[in-house]
Structures are given as C-alpha cells and as structure tokens.
Enzyme design. Structure first.
Site, mmCIF file in Angstrom:
data_model
loop_
_atom_site.group_PDB
_atom_site.id
_atom_site.type_symbol
_atom_site.label_atom_id
_atom_site.label_comp_id
_atom_site.label_asym_id
_atom_site.label_seq_id
_atom_site.Cartn_x
_atom_site.Cartn_y
_atom_site.Cartn_z
ATOM 1 N N GLU A 94 4.298 41.757 -17.249
ATOM 2 C CA GLU A 94 3.919 42.315 -15.956
ATOM 3 C C GLU A 94 4.027 43.829 -15.965
ATOM 4 O OE1 GLU A 94 6.276 40.313 -12.995
ATOM 5 O OE2 GLU A 94 5.170 38.447 -13.215
ATOM 6 N N CYS A 109 4.842 51.201 -13.811
ATOM 7 C CA CYS A 109 6.052 50.646 -14.429
ATOM 8 C C CYS A 109 5.605 49.629 -15.470
ATOM 9 C CB CYS A 109 6.926 49.993 -13.359
ATOM 10 S SG CYS A 109 8.417 49.209 -14.000
ATOM 11 N N CYS A 116 13.299 39.214 -22.070
ATOM 12 C CA CYS A 116 14.299 40.251 -22.322
ATOM 13 C C CYS A 116 15.397 39.701 -23.206
ATOM 14 C CB CYS A 116 14.888 40.753 -20.999
ATOM 15 S SG CYS A 116 15.968 42.198 -21.171
ATOM 16 N N CYS A 120 21.072 40.497 -17.430
ATOM 17 C CA CYS A 120 21.770 41.113 -16.301
ATOM 18 C C CYS A 120 21.685 40.172 -15.095
ATOM 19 C CB CYS A 120 21.149 42.467 -15.983
ATOM 20 S SG CYS A 120 21.252 43.648 -17.353
ATOM 21 N N CYS A 123 18.848 40.538 -12.349
ATOM 22 C CA CYS A 123 17.457 40.750 -12.779
ATOM 23 C C CYS A 123 16.753 39.441 -13.123
ATOM 24 C CB CYS A 123 17.436 41.682 -13.987
ATOM 25 S SG CYS A 123 15.773 42.078 -14.586
ATOM 26 N N GLY A 163 12.034 43.752 -20.187
ATOM 27 C CA GLY A 163 12.571 44.054 -21.504
ATOM 28 C C GLY A 163 13.494 45.259 -21.547
ATOM 29 N N GLU A 164 14.200 45.391 -22.656
ATOM 30 C CA GLU A 164 15.099 46.512 -22.941
ATOM 31 C C GLU A 164 14.399 47.443 -23.932
ATOM 32 O OE1 GLU A 164 17.321 49.348 -23.724
ATOM 33 O OE2 GLU A 164 18.215 48.008 -22.225
ATOM 34 N N SER A 195 14.105 53.920 -20.072
ATOM 35 C CA SER A 195 15.390 53.456 -19.548
ATOM 36 C C SER A 195 16.114 52.565 -20.542
ATOM 37 C CB SER A 195 15.166 52.675 -18.249
ATOM 38 O OG SER A 195 14.436 51.485 -18.523
ATOM 39 N N SER A 218 20.996 52.239 -16.757
ATOM 40 C CA SER A 218 21.387 51.331 -15.673
ATOM 41 C C SER A 218 22.917 51.228 -15.682
ATOM 42 C CB SER A 218 20.760 49.952 -15.886
ATOM 43 O OG SER A 218 19.361 50.021 -15.730
ATOM 44 N N LEU A 219 23.536 51.806 -14.689
ATOM 45 C CA LEU A 219 24.998 51.859 -14.628
ATOM 46 C C LEU A 219 25.550 50.663 -13.857
ATOM 47 C CD1 LEU A 219 27.446 53.620 -15.378
ATOM 48 C CD2 LEU A 219 27.148 54.778 -13.178
ATOM 49 N N ASN A 220 25.301 50.634 -12.559
ATOM 50 C CA ASN A 220 25.492 49.463 -11.691
ATOM 51 C C ASN A 220 26.921 49.075 -11.350
ATOM 52 O OD1 ASN A 220 22.682 49.283 -11.668
ATOM 53 N ND2 ASN A 220 22.681 47.997 -13.494
ATOM 54 N N ASN A 294 17.219 43.559 -4.880
ATOM 55 C CA ASN A 294 15.983 42.912 -4.435
ATOM 56 C C ASN A 294 15.953 41.407 -4.690
ATOM 57 O OD1 ASN A 294 14.466 45.230 -3.463
ATOM 58 N ND2 ASN A 294 14.435 45.915 -5.587
ATOM 59 N N CYS A 336 12.103 46.544 -8.189
ATOM 60 C CA CYS A 336 13.069 46.573 -9.283
ATOM 61 C C CYS A 336 13.877 45.281 -9.349
ATOM 62 C CB CYS A 336 14.004 47.767 -9.087
ATOM 63 S SG CYS A 336 15.191 47.975 -10.428
#
Length: 343
Positions: A94, A109, A116, A120, A123, A163-164, A195, A218-220, A294, A336
């Site tokens: 996507e 994006c 992935c 996480c 996600c 993906g990473e 990212s 991505s800290l979070n 989200n 996101c």
C-alpha cells in the site's frame, strides 16, 4: 528463454552497462533514465528518440514492469487516497497520497517491504506475515503509479509505509538516490524522509555513509522497560543504545533528527511519561512528531483532542519543536499505523 532485464530502478551506471551489453552506445542510458523518470514513460514505444530497431531490441531483451491496482480509496474528509497494489502472487503493498490542507505539500507515503519483519503492538502491518523485501524499482513504481493516478507530482516522499526500511537498506537507498537525482525525479534530499523503528545497525550504516535524507525514529515510549512492551525491537536494540545512536547521528552529520511518538492513553501519555520524554528529547538536537493512535488493538483508544494538547504543552516546555501530526486518511484506513487494515 533468457530472462529479460528490468530497467526500472537501475542506476545510470547500471543502465550504461546494460546498453553496452546489447551492443548499443552508453549514452542511451541517460536518454532512457530521463525518459523513465522525467517524462514518466512506461513503455518502450514512447521512446521516439530511439530508432525502431532499438525499440524492438529493447522489447526482446528488457522490460518495464508495473503493478496491478487492487484498490483506490479516497477520504471524504481530507483528500487523502490509499492505493493497494498487487506486486506478485499473494503479495500486496500500500501507498498513500497525502495533500496538505493548504495544498502546498503533497506527500506520498511508500512501503519498503511486503508485510513487516517487526510486530509493533499499535501497527496493523505488524500483524501481517512478512513476504519479502521490495526491489528498488518496486519502491519507485509506487511513486510513479500514485502520481499517475492522482494526476499530480509529489513534493515529499516518506518511507513510512509497510515494512522497516532499515531491513531493506540497499533497495531503499537506491530508490532514494533516484528520487533525489536531478536527472530523474529531482526531489531535494530534504524532501525525502526515511524512518526506522529503531534498528541501530541501520542507523549506524546511515551515519557511516553520510546519507543526505531526513531521518526519523519511532520512539513511542521514554521508559526503557515499557517501550519493549509495545515495540519488540527494543529487546534487541534497547532504548539507551538507540538514544546514543541518535546522538551520534546529530553529532556526526550535524543535522536534526526526528522522533515519532504514537500517543496511547494509559500507556505512554501520563505525567511521568511526559517528564521522562521531556528530559530525553531536550538532550538531543531533535524535533518531535506526536501522532494520535489510529488503531484499536489491545483495547487501546485514540486520545481526545484535550489529552493531546495537554501532553503537547508539557513537552513544549523542553524547548524542542513539537508537532501534532493529524491523521489524514483515517476514514479509509490510510493513517499512520493503519496500513493493511481493509478500507
């Protein structure tokens, strides 16, 4: 029957080698490269500067593959469009077209993997099975397809889709190089953001190679133990080491780094979380993107506007630039963390 050479995604030097291998002069490489990315040609028949004989030779020895469009969903709220593409048998990716409210910024994006390699907790993509890395041409094709379908050119590209990116480093950087090449897409390097969820080896490689693109982590969660509860990668690359890698980034490259922070009520938005996060970010040359949750996994909910603002105000006292990223495309599962959810 010999396998045809895919010409999309090749560097100028690789294209030169290809043309020489079929008995053609090396200067044809620049013509093809420009035609693919500046003129957006999608078939050899469009290269009218090539002789009919050369076009026939290219048809026999090479190909310009594309994707099948599976879905094209448009938000009724903000003009965001989410596209899903079929890239092979049981392989779907996507990409999202995100226009800014004032229309000056048009972001795509894009994905770097099918599924992935991480999981996480917040996600949707992490719930999918990993089905492989995308090649450079497949990353670029997302941009070409979205621009064709939207009828507009992108001003910014973010590698924040499925993906990473650090787990597909070579293809991601090769694609970014073509996106930023003045002879190709011509986007400025600071209009491309790559990212990571916190792959320190990838960050170190990025620093070592002095990659010129914007970089986001991505800290979070500011707590070393609790970050691992929502981001499994923390078990391999602990927060303390990740922050040191970020500090090395800013020191070595003399550039600001971005931290992304998914806001999850009851998980990482308490006063103590805010205090720890404020101490952490104030020690670095960085900016902070606050992103409301989200998805609804684990019984979590999206924060209210007042909760977001309260948290933001606490962090602003650190002096670090803090942004509250809206959730474009939420109604079509294009925001996101929502890619892979069915629209």
């Amino acid at each position: 029957m010999a396998t045809k050479q895919v010409l999309k995604g090749l560097s100028p030097e690789e294209l030169k080698s290809f043309f020489q291998s079929i008995g053609e002069p090396a200067f044809r490489a620049k013509q093809l490269y420009s035609g693919l990315y500046k003129n957006r040609y999608s078939s050899f028949s469009e290269f009218t500067s090539f002789s009919l004989g050369l076009r026939q030779k290219l048809e026999e020895t090479a190909e310009l593959p594309s994707f099948q469009v599976h879905k094209d969903l448009q938000s009724k709220l903000d003009g965001t469009r989410k596209f899903s593409f079929i890239v092979g048998e049981q392989r779907e990716i996507e990409a999202v077209w995100i226009p800014s409210e004032d229309g000056n910024r048009k972001t795509i994006c894009i994905s770097s993997q099918v599924g992935c390699t991480l999981a996480c907790e917040f996600c949707a993509t992490g719930k999918l099975p990993f089905k492989g890395n995308l090649k450079a041409w497949q990353i670029l094709e997302q941009v070409l397809m979205v621009e064709k379908l939207s009828g507009e050119k992108a001003s910014n590209i973010v590698f924040m889709g499925m993906g990473e990116p650090m787990h597909n480093y070579h293809s991601v950087m090769k694609a970014a190089s073509i996106l930023s090449d003045p002879d190709a897409f011509g986007l400025g390097t600071r209009r491309i953001t790559i990212s990571t969820s916190g792959d320190i080896k990838g960050i170190e490689r990025f620093i070592r190679k002095k990659e010129p693109y914007n970089f986001a982590i991505s800290l979070n969660h500011p707590d070393p133990e609790k970050r691992g509860d929502i981001m499994g990668i923390d078990k391999k690359y602990p927060l303390e080491d990740l922050i040191e890698a970020a500090r090395n980034f800013t020191r070595t490259l003399n550039r600001r780094i971005t931290f992304e922070y998914i806001l999850i009520p009851g998980v990482n938005m308490g006063q103590e979380n805010a205090k720890k996060l404020k101490r952490l970010v104030s020690s670095l040359n960085c900016k902070l993107n606050l992103i409301p949750l989200n998805t609804e996994f684990n019984g979590w909910r999206r924060p209210t506007e007042s909760e977001i603002e309260e948290f933001r105000e606490q962090i602003k006292a650190s002096g670090v630039p803090v942004m509250n990223r809206r959730s474009p495309g939420k109604d079509i599962n294009g925001a996101c963390g929502m890619l892979a959810l069915k629209g």
